[in-house]
Scaffold this motif. Structure first.
Motif, PDB file in Angstrom:
ATOM      1  N   THR A   1      -2.811  11.663  -3.456  1.00  0.00           N
ATOM      2  CA  THR A   1      -3.649  12.655  -2.769  1.00  0.00           C
ATOM      3  C   THR A   1      -3.304  14.083  -3.193  1.00  0.00           C
ATOM      4  O   THR A   1      -2.212  14.327  -3.732  1.00  0.00           O
ATOM      5  CB  THR A   1      -3.472  12.536  -1.259  1.00  0.00           C
TER       6      THR A   1
ATOM      7  N   ARG B   1      -8.916  -7.069  -2.570  1.00  0.00           N
ATOM      8  CA  ARG B   1      -7.616  -6.461  -2.299  1.00  0.00           C
ATOM      9  C   ARG B   1      -6.440  -7.418  -2.478  1.00  0.00           C
ATOM     10  O   ARG B   1      -5.379  -7.243  -1.882  1.00  0.00           O
ATOM     11  CB  ARG B   1      -7.598  -5.849  -0.898  1.00  0.00           C
TER      12      ARG B   1
ATOM     13  N   ARG C   1      -1.612  -1.151  -3.845  1.00  0.00           N
ATOM     14  CA  ARG C   1      -2.702  -0.167  -3.926  1.00  0.00           C
ATOM     15  C   ARG C   1      -2.111   1.218  -3.733  1.00  0.00           C
ATOM     16  O   ARG C   1      -1.590   1.531  -2.678  1.00  0.00           O
ATOM     17  CB  ARG C   1      -3.754  -0.435  -2.853  1.00  0.00           C
TER      18      ARG C   1
ATOM     19  N   THR D   1       0.849  -1.184   0.000  1.00  0.00           N
ATOM     20  CA  THR D   1       0.000   0.000   0.000  1.00  0.00           C
ATOM     21  C   THR D   1       0.885   1.235   0.000  1.00  0.00           C
ATOM     22  O   THR D   1       1.930   1.250   0.643  1.00  0.00           O
ATOM     23  CB  THR D   1      -0.902   0.017   1.242  1.00  0.00           C
TER      24      THR D   1
ATOM     25  N   THR E   1      -2.614   5.295  -3.748  1.00  0.00           N
ATOM     26  CA  THR E   1      -3.529   6.424  -3.633  1.00  0.00           C
ATOM     27  C   THR E   1      -2.716   7.697  -3.760  1.00  0.00           C
ATOM     28  O   THR E   1      -1.781   7.920  -2.990  1.00  0.00           O
ATOM     29  CB  THR E   1      -4.269   6.416  -2.285  1.00  0.00           C
TER      30      THR E   1
ATOM     31  N   SER F   1      -3.837   6.976  -9.387  1.00  0.00           N
ATOM     32  CA  SER F   1      -4.338   6.119  -8.299  1.00  0.00           C
ATOM     33  C   SER F   1      -4.940   4.840  -8.878  1.00  0.00           C
ATOM     34  O   SER F   1      -5.584   4.860  -9.921  1.00  0.00           O
ATOM     35  CB  SER F   1      -5.409   6.865  -7.499  1.00  0.00           C
TER      36      SER F   1
ATOM     37  N   LEU G   1      -3.190  12.664  -9.965  1.00  0.00           N
ATOM     38  CA  LEU G   1      -4.325  12.059  -9.248  1.00  0.00           C
ATOM     39  C   LEU G   1      -4.836  10.825  -9.987  1.00  0.00           C
ATOM     40  O   LEU G   1      -5.215   9.823  -9.374  1.00  0.00           O
ATOM     41  CB  LEU G   1      -5.457  13.077  -9.087  1.00  0.00           C
TER      42      LEU G   1
ATOM     43  N   VAL H   1       0.568   5.693  -0.197  1.00  0.00           N
ATOM     44  CA  VAL H   1      -0.152   6.962  -0.316  1.00  0.00           C
ATOM     45  C   VAL H   1       0.895   8.034  -0.622  1.00  0.00           C
ATOM     46  O   VAL H   1       1.829   8.220   0.156  1.00  0.00           O
ATOM     47  CB  VAL H   1      -0.925   7.312   0.966  1.00  0.00           C
TER      48      VAL H   1
END
Lengths: 113, 112
Positions: free
Chosen positions: A113, B41, A109, A10, A111, A86, A83, A12
């Motif tokens: 921001t 996921r 994953r 993950t 993301t 993502s 953006l 961000v």
């Protein structure tokens, strides 16, 4: 047996920051390698594929690039994230012998921001 | 028209039911057909693959290909709650590295 790893799981990141996602395969030699992006309800979109070290083909013009510095290592990069970058990024491999089954990693994953 | 069409569902069935998942395609060059299962996921997991018309069975799973109709199916017998996932069909020509096309996936829920 063959194993495919992806990291991080993950991520961000802020808009405009760089990106580096890594994929490695164990237990096979000279695999074909693939980067896909999966958007909800839209299936898998092939971004890059590679049949050997330094050999990269791009399927979609975009803000991303790929490299294959070693036989079983595939890296997805960006200098400045948007953006729209993502999504769920999947690495896959298939045997160099030409059989078409692709085997996927656990995914990252991302993301923005 | 998309090259591969797959009903996104969602599909909800009781435990023990027979599940039928389907895809249609338009490109007659597709010769190799696969089904993947994807838990939430997680990366897709290859379930079955075939390159011939007819049926291929593996435990509770049967893959069916009808090239004349450009239609493929995956049947799940005696469905279990652990079968709850998104199922993706995929297809490609023979001996190609970059022409695999995926359906959008059907979300299946098996209720105990």
């Amino acid at each position: 047996s063959q194993t495919i790893h992806q990291w991080p799981a993950t991520l961000v990141q802020p808009v405009g920051s760089p990106l580096s996602l890594e994929c490695t395969v164990e237990g096979t030699s000279n695999p074909n390698l693939y980067w896909y992006r999966q958007a909800a309800g839209r299936g898998l979109q092939l971004l890059f594929y590679s049949v050997g070290i330094g050999q990269i083909s791009s399927e979609v013009p975009q803000n991303l690039s790929a490299s294959r510095p070693q036989d079983r290592q595939f890296i997805l990069s960006s200098k400045k994230l948007l953006l729209s970058d993502s999504g769920f990024y999947l690495c896959a491999w298939s045997a160099w012998t030409g059989t078409n089954e692709q085997y996927f990693g656990p995914g990252t994953r991302l993301t923005v921001t | 028209q998309k090259e591969v069409e797959q009903d996104p569902g969602p599909l909800s069935v009781p435990e023990g039911a027979i599940v039928s998942l389907n895809c249609t395609y338009s490109n007659s060059a597709f010769q190799y057909f696969m089904w993947y299962r994807q838990y939430s996921r997680k990366g897709p997991e290859l379930l079955m693959y075939t390159y011939s018309s007819g049926n291929k069975e593996d435990g509770r799973f049967t893959a069916q290909v009808d090239k004349s109709s450009k239609y493929i199916s995956l049947f799940i017998r005696d469905s279990q709650p652990s079968d709850s996932a998104t199922y993706l069909c995929a297809m490609s020509g023979l001996y190609n590295n970059n022409d695999m096309r995926f359906g959008a996936g059907t979300r299946l829920t098996v209720k105990p």
